[in-house]
Enzyme design. Structure first.
Site, short mmCIF file in Angstrom:
data_model
loop_
_atom_site.label_atom_id
_atom_site.label_comp_id
_atom_site.label_asym_id
_atom_site.label_seq_id
_atom_site.Cartn_x
_atom_site.Cartn_y
_atom_site.Cartn_z
CB VAL A 14 1.44 -54.07 25.22
CG1 VAL A 14 -0.08 -54.00 25.13
CG2 VAL A 14 2.07 -52.92 24.44
CE LYS A 202 -0.04 -47.50 18.95
NZ LYS A 202 0.20 -48.78 19.59
CG ASN A 206 2.11 -44.64 17.33
OD1 ASN A 206 1.83 -43.87 18.23
ND2 ASN A 206 2.35 -45.92 17.55
N GLY A 255 12.46 -42.67 17.24
CA GLY A 255 12.72 -44.11 17.21
C GLY A 255 11.85 -44.83 18.21
CB CYS A 258 5.49 -47.44 18.76
SG CYS A 258 4.99 -48.50 20.13
#
Length: 441
Positions: A14, A202, A206, A255, A258
């Site tokens: 990131v 976020k 996810n 997997g 994150c």
């Protein structure tokens, strides 16, 4: 466009992507890390992260003077208008995010931030972290903004420069405006909200994607039992505009760096405030079950016992196009096979050499053909396109058994059948001879 002096703390996936892309947008960026060897390489345009376009952006940033690398957060913050914190927030033992590194960085920054600077949490962090960061800074003249990243490994540069949305969470309009201005050239939709909402967006994103994957894997198992084809089922679902095609491909379980930690962190956050979240819990349980099902298929293919049986593995990374092994379902499955006594030979084009602590129970081979040699069964675990184009008649000659377990539905059944191989994949009826092929080396 206004040019800003930007500091980025952390040169991982990131942080480095953020630094290189912001420099390409015309800002002056200083990227900090604690790894001196990594910094030395980056200062010479050498990147160890497998991301298309990233090295080119780093080299361009260095050549234009808009990007440089320094040791330590404090060195980067001097004169910065905006400081991005892009450090790991791994899953702790209780499932919650471990903020130790973030808090250490904030303490290092506290006394060196210029007045009026904006600190941006780019790392994935639990709700309340922006408030906690402000408390740790203790600086009334420094605002804290939550600006979560939505970068997919293997397409991080593309995702940064062509985002679906930019989420900015702050109670200070001027600070939110400054962060929005950094991205002005991208022309992407900007959602300004409070820090708590930005932080949960976020995790919610996810966790929803993980739930979709678990759902389609459960449907795939149902298809196997009922004689249906998951590829047709998911297409029939995906053409519905309310559903869409993305994240509807079955596989060996989800997997990566994150989804596993973010789902558990959100579940832990819900538990902490007394909120039940059974659907997310079920998604996690279903994911574990999917990995167990793959092991069951391999066990069935080799006659019921894995002890002393050689098994070939094609792919070890959590997805194609990256070298990231963190929380890879391939490694989870490999660990279960090894625990039952299987001898594992593995090949992955993104993993040219052993990675201590990750591949210890796998003998890494130079090619896919070496991984197949003498194996009672061959498992495709990562969807590298090159596996589709292997010489499968040669593979058949090298295998001791006759079964290929394709957990990604990547391979052409006609090609494998022509080579005389029994082929099991996710969400389709198993071949009749899968359980009959018990040959071993």
């Amino acid at each position: 466009m206004v040019e800003f002096n930007v500091a980025v703390v952390g040169a991982g996936y990131v942080g480095l992507t953020t630094a290189a892309c912001l420099a390409s947008l015309g800002h002056r960026v200083v990227c900090a890390d604690v790894n001196l060897a990594k910094l030395d390489g980056l200062s010479h345009g050498e990147t160890t992260i497998r991301e298309p376009g990233l090295r080119e952006l780093v080299v361009n940033g260095l050549e234009t003077g808009r990007l440089r690398f320094v040791l330590g957060a404090a060195a980067a913050a001097s004169g910065a208008d905006v400081v991005f914190v892009c450090v790991p927030t791994p899953m702790g033992r209780d499932g919650a995010a471990d903020l130790t590194t973030l808090e250490t960085v904030v303490a290092e920054l506290r006394d060196v931030l210029p007045p009026g600077c904006v600190v941006v949490n780019k790392s994935t962090v639990p709700v309340g972290t922006a408030v906690r960061t402000a408390e740790l800074l203790g600086r009334a003249d420094v605002a804290v903004v939550s600006n979560p990243e939505f970068l997919r490994e293997g397409s991080a540069v593309e995702d940064f420069l062509n985002p679906d949305r930019i989420v900015i969470g702050s109670e200070v309009p001027e600070a939110a405006g400054r962060v929005a201005a950094l991205y002005e050239l991208l022309g992407a939709p900007v959602l300004r909200t409070g820090p708590a909402s930005a932080e949960i967006i976020k995790y919610a994103s996810n966790s929803y994607l993980a739930t979709r994957l678990s759902f389609v894997n459960a449907i795939a198992e149902l298809c196997e039992h009922m004689g249906a084809d998951i590829d047709d089922v998911r297409k029939g679902m995906g053409f519905d505009r309310r559903i869409g095609m993305s994240f509807l491909r079955p596989g060996p379980g989800w997997g990566g760096s994150c989804l596993p930690k973010d789902t558990r962190a959100l579940l832990r956050s819900a538990e902490a405030v007394g909120c039940e979240f059974p659907i997310l819990h079920a998604a996690i349980v279903t994911n574990v079950r999917q990995q167990e099902l793959v092991v069951d298929r391999v066990r069935q293919a080799v006659g019921g016992r894995l002890a002393g049986v050689r098994v070939g593995l094609l792919g070890l990374t959590f997805k194609a196009g990256t070298d990231d092994l963190r929380d890879s379902p391939a490694l989870v499955i490999a660990e279960r096979l090894a625990t039952e006594g299987a001898e594992l030979l593995g090949y992955d084009p993104g993993v040219p050499s052993p990675v201590p602590g990750m591949t210890d129970r796998i003998r890494l081979m130079e090619t896919a053909y070496h991984a197949a040699s003498g194996a009672a069964a061959l498992i495709l675990l990562t969807e590298w396109p090159e596996f589709r184009d292997l010489d499968w008649e040669r593979i058949a000659d090298l295998l001791a058994g006759r079964t290929v377990v394709d957990t990604r539905n990547l391979l052409d059944p006609f090609v494998l059948n022509k080579a005389g191989l029994a082929h099991w994949c996710v969400g389709r009826p198993a071949p009749q001879d899968l359980a009959k092929d018990h040959s071993t080396a």
